[in-house]
Design a protein around this motif. Structure first.
Motif, PDB file in Angstrom:
ATOM      1  N   MET A 251      48.130  28.483  33.215  1.00 45.58           N
ATOM      2  CA  MET A 251      47.090  28.074  34.139  1.00 45.58           C
ATOM      3  C   MET A 251      46.823  29.175  35.153  1.00 45.58           C
ATOM      4  O   MET A 251      47.717  29.929  35.504  1.00 45.58           O
ATOM      5  CB  MET A 251      47.489  26.813  34.872  1.00 45.58           C
ATOM      6  N   THR A 252      45.613  29.188  35.653  1.00 45.88           N
ATOM      7  CA  THR A 252      45.191  30.142  36.673  1.00 45.88           C
ATOM      8  C   THR A 252      45.074  29.425  38.012  1.00 45.88           C
ATOM      9  O   THR A 252      44.639  28.278  38.072  1.00 45.88           O
ATOM     10  CB  THR A 252      43.827  30.753  36.291  1.00 45.88           C
ATOM     11  N   PHE A 253      45.476  30.099  39.081  1.00 43.45           N
ATOM     12  CA  PHE A 253      45.360  29.557  40.433  1.00 43.45           C
ATOM     13  C   PHE A 253      44.079  30.111  41.049  1.00 43.45           C
ATOM     14  O   PHE A 253      43.910  31.328  41.161  1.00 43.45           O
ATOM     15  CB  PHE A 253      46.579  29.957  41.277  1.00 43.45           C
ATOM     16  N   HIS A 254      43.165  29.222  41.437  1.00 44.14           N
ATOM     17  CA  HIS A 254      41.857  29.609  41.983  1.00 44.14           C
ATOM     18  C   HIS A 254      41.829  29.399  43.493  1.00 44.14           C
ATOM     19  O   HIS A 254      42.305  28.381  43.998  1.00 44.14           O
ATOM     20  CB  HIS A 254      40.746  28.769  41.338  1.00 44.14           C
ATOM     21  N   HIS A 255      41.235  30.366  44.172  1.00 47.55           N
ATOM     22  CA  HIS A 255      41.073  30.339  45.629  1.00 47.55           C
ATOM     23  C   HIS A 255      39.601  30.638  45.906  1.00 47.55           C
ATOM     24  O   HIS A 255      39.117  31.741  45.610  1.00 47.55           O
ATOM     25  CB  HIS A 255      41.984  31.405  46.250  1.00 47.55           C
ATOM     26  N   LEU A 256      38.873  29.648  46.408  1.00 48.09           N
ATOM     27  CA  LEU A 256      37.446  29.789  46.681  1.00 48.09           C
ATOM     28  C   LEU A 256      37.198  29.642  48.173  1.00 48.09           C
ATOM     29  O   LEU A 256      37.778  28.771  48.821  1.00 48.09           O
ATOM     30  CB  LEU A 256      36.650  28.715  45.932  1.00 48.09           C
ATOM     31  N   VAL A 257      36.311  30.496  48.694  1.00 45.88           N
ATOM     32  CA  VAL A 257      35.977  30.449  50.111  1.00 45.88           C
ATOM     33  C   VAL A 257      34.461  30.447  50.256  1.00 45.88           C
ATOM     34  O   VAL A 257      33.781  31.279  49.651  1.00 45.88           O
ATOM     35  CB  VAL A 257      36.557  31.668  50.873  1.00 45.88           C
ATOM     36  N   ALA A 258      33.929  29.505  51.039  1.00 46.12           N
ATOM     37  CA  ALA A 258      32.496  29.443  51.352  1.00 46.12           C
ATOM     38  C   ALA A 258      32.361  29.671  52.855  1.00 46.12           C
ATOM     39  O   ALA A 258      32.978  28.969  53.657  1.00 46.12           O
ATOM     40  CB  ALA A 258      31.921  28.090  50.963  1.00 46.12           C
TER      41      ALA A 258
ATOM     42  N   VAL B 168      38.902  26.112  49.119  1.00 42.54           N
ATOM     43  CA  VAL B 168      39.329  25.181  48.071  1.00 42.54           C
ATOM     44  C   VAL B 168      40.270  25.940  47.149  1.00 42.54           C
ATOM     45  O   VAL B 168      39.973  27.066  46.761  1.00 42.54           O
ATOM     46  CB  VAL B 168      38.123  24.646  47.261  1.00 42.54           C
ATOM     47  N   GLN B 169      41.398  25.324  46.831  1.00 40.83           N
ATOM     48  CA  GLN B 169      42.367  25.937  45.914  1.00 40.83           C
ATOM     49  C   GLN B 169      42.756  24.922  44.854  1.00 40.83           C
ATOM     50  O   GLN B 169      42.972  23.752  45.174  1.00 40.83           O
ATOM     51  CB  GLN B 169      43.607  26.397  46.680  1.00 40.83           C
ATOM     52  N   PHE B 170      42.833  25.404  43.608  1.00 38.38           N
ATOM     53  CA  PHE B 170      43.212  24.509  42.524  1.00 38.38           C
ATOM     54  C   PHE B 170      43.731  25.318  41.338  1.00 38.38           C
ATOM     55  O   PHE B 170      43.472  26.515  41.244  1.00 38.38           O
ATOM     56  CB  PHE B 170      42.035  23.633  42.086  1.00 38.38           C
ATOM     57  N   GLU B 171      44.462  24.642  40.465  1.00 37.76           N
ATOM     58  CA  GLU B 171      44.918  25.260  39.226  1.00 37.76           C
ATOM     59  C   GLU B 171      44.125  24.683  38.070  1.00 37.76           C
ATOM     60  O   GLU B 171      43.883  23.493  38.007  1.00 37.76           O
ATOM     61  CB  GLU B 171      46.410  24.996  39.016  1.00 37.76           C
TER      62      GLU B 171
ATOM     63  N   ILE C 119      33.527  33.801  48.224  1.00 40.47           N
ATOM     64  CA  ILE C 119      34.606  34.592  47.632  1.00 40.47           C
ATOM     65  C   ILE C 119      35.261  33.728  46.562  1.00 40.47           C
ATOM     66  O   ILE C 119      35.563  32.563  46.788  1.00 40.47           O
ATOM     67  CB  ILE C 119      35.674  34.981  48.681  1.00 40.47           C
ATOM     68  N   SER C 120      35.467  34.329  45.402  1.00 39.93           N
ATOM     69  CA  SER C 120      36.166  33.658  44.315  1.00 39.93           C
ATOM     70  C   SER C 120      37.311  34.563  43.871  1.00 39.93           C
ATOM     71  O   SER C 120      37.078  35.678  43.402  1.00 39.93           O
ATOM     72  CB  SER C 120      35.209  33.408  43.143  1.00 39.93           C
ATOM     73  N   ALA C 121      38.529  34.083  44.054  1.00 44.24           N
ATOM     74  CA  ALA C 121      39.711  34.844  43.652  1.00 44.24           C
ATOM     75  C   ALA C 121      40.529  33.996  42.698  1.00 44.24           C
ATOM     76  O   ALA C 121      40.835  32.845  42.998  1.00 44.24           O
ATOM     77  CB  ALA C 121      40.544  35.221  44.880  1.00 44.24           C
ATOM     78  N   ALA C 122      40.847  34.562  41.547  1.00 48.33           N
ATOM     79  CA  ALA C 122      41.679  33.866  40.560  1.00 48.33           C
ATOM     80  C   ALA C 122      42.977  34.653  40.407  1.00 48.33           C
ATOM     81  O   ALA C 122      42.953  35.869  40.168  1.00 48.33           O
ATOM     82  CB  ALA C 122      40.948  33.765  39.227  1.00 48.33           C
TER      83      ALA C 122
ATOM     84  N   TYR D 199      49.074  34.276  44.727  1.00 49.48           N
ATOM     85  CA  TYR D 199      48.271  33.936  45.908  1.00 49.48           C
ATOM     86  C   TYR D 199      49.118  34.052  47.174  1.00 49.48           C
ATOM     87  O   TYR D 199      48.656  34.566  48.195  1.00 49.48           O
ATOM     88  CB  TYR D 199      47.657  32.530  45.823  1.00 49.48           C
ATOM     89  N   ALA D 200      50.353  33.582  47.131  1.00 52.05           N
ATOM     90  CA  ALA D 200      51.222  33.638  48.315  1.00 52.05           C
ATOM     91  C   ALA D 200      51.424  35.082  48.771  1.00 52.05           C
ATOM     92  O   ALA D 200      51.399  35.365  49.974  1.00 52.05           O
ATOM     93  CB  ALA D 200      52.559  32.967  48.017  1.00 52.05           C
TER      94      ALA D 200
END
Length: 98
Positions: free
Chosen positions: A1-8, A94-97, A58-61, A68-69
Motif C-alpha cells: 500500500m501507498t501512504f498518501h498526503h494531500l494538502v489543499a 488529508v492522509q490515507f493508505e 500538493i499531492s505526496a505519495a 512520511y514521518a
C-alpha cells in the motif's frame, strides 16, 4: 500500500506571484531532497473555476507511513511550512493508505 498526503491551500488576499513562486521552488527542493522517501510528488495552482476550490494543491505519495514521518521532520519540509505560514489563510490535510 501507498501512504498518501494531500494538502489543499487557500491563500491570503492579496498574494503576489513572487510568493507563490518562492513556495513552489521550496516544494521542488523538498521533493528533490526526499526522493528516497517518495513514490510520487506533485504540486500546483488550482485550475478550477469552482467556488469550493482551494488555490494550490500538493499531492505526496510515500512508500509507507514511516517515509512520511521522516519527511514531516525533514529540514526542507520545515522550511516549506514556514513559507506557507506567511501567506496561507487556511490549509487542509488529508492522509490515507490505498
Amino acid at each position: 500500500m501507498t501512504f498518501h498526503h494531500l494538502v489543499a491551500i487557500s491563500w491570503t488576499r492579496p498574494i503576489d506571484d513572487s510568493n507563490i513562486s518562492a513556495f513552489a521552488i521550496a516544494l521542488d527542493q523538498l521533493s528533490a531532497e526526499c526522493t528516497e522517501l517518495l513514490h510520487a510528488y506533485a504540486h500546483g495552482r488550482d485550475n478550477s473555476s469552482r467556488d469550493v476550490s482551494s488555490d494550490y494543491g500538493i499531492s505526496a505519495a510515500f512508500h509507507d507511513p514511516t517515509g512520511y514521518a521522516e519527511y514531516d521532520v525533514h529540514p526542507a519540509h520545515i522550511r516549506a511550512k514556514e513559507l506557507l505560514s506567511k501567506f496561507a489563510a487556511k490549509y487542509t490535510v488529508v492522509q490515507f493508505e490505498a
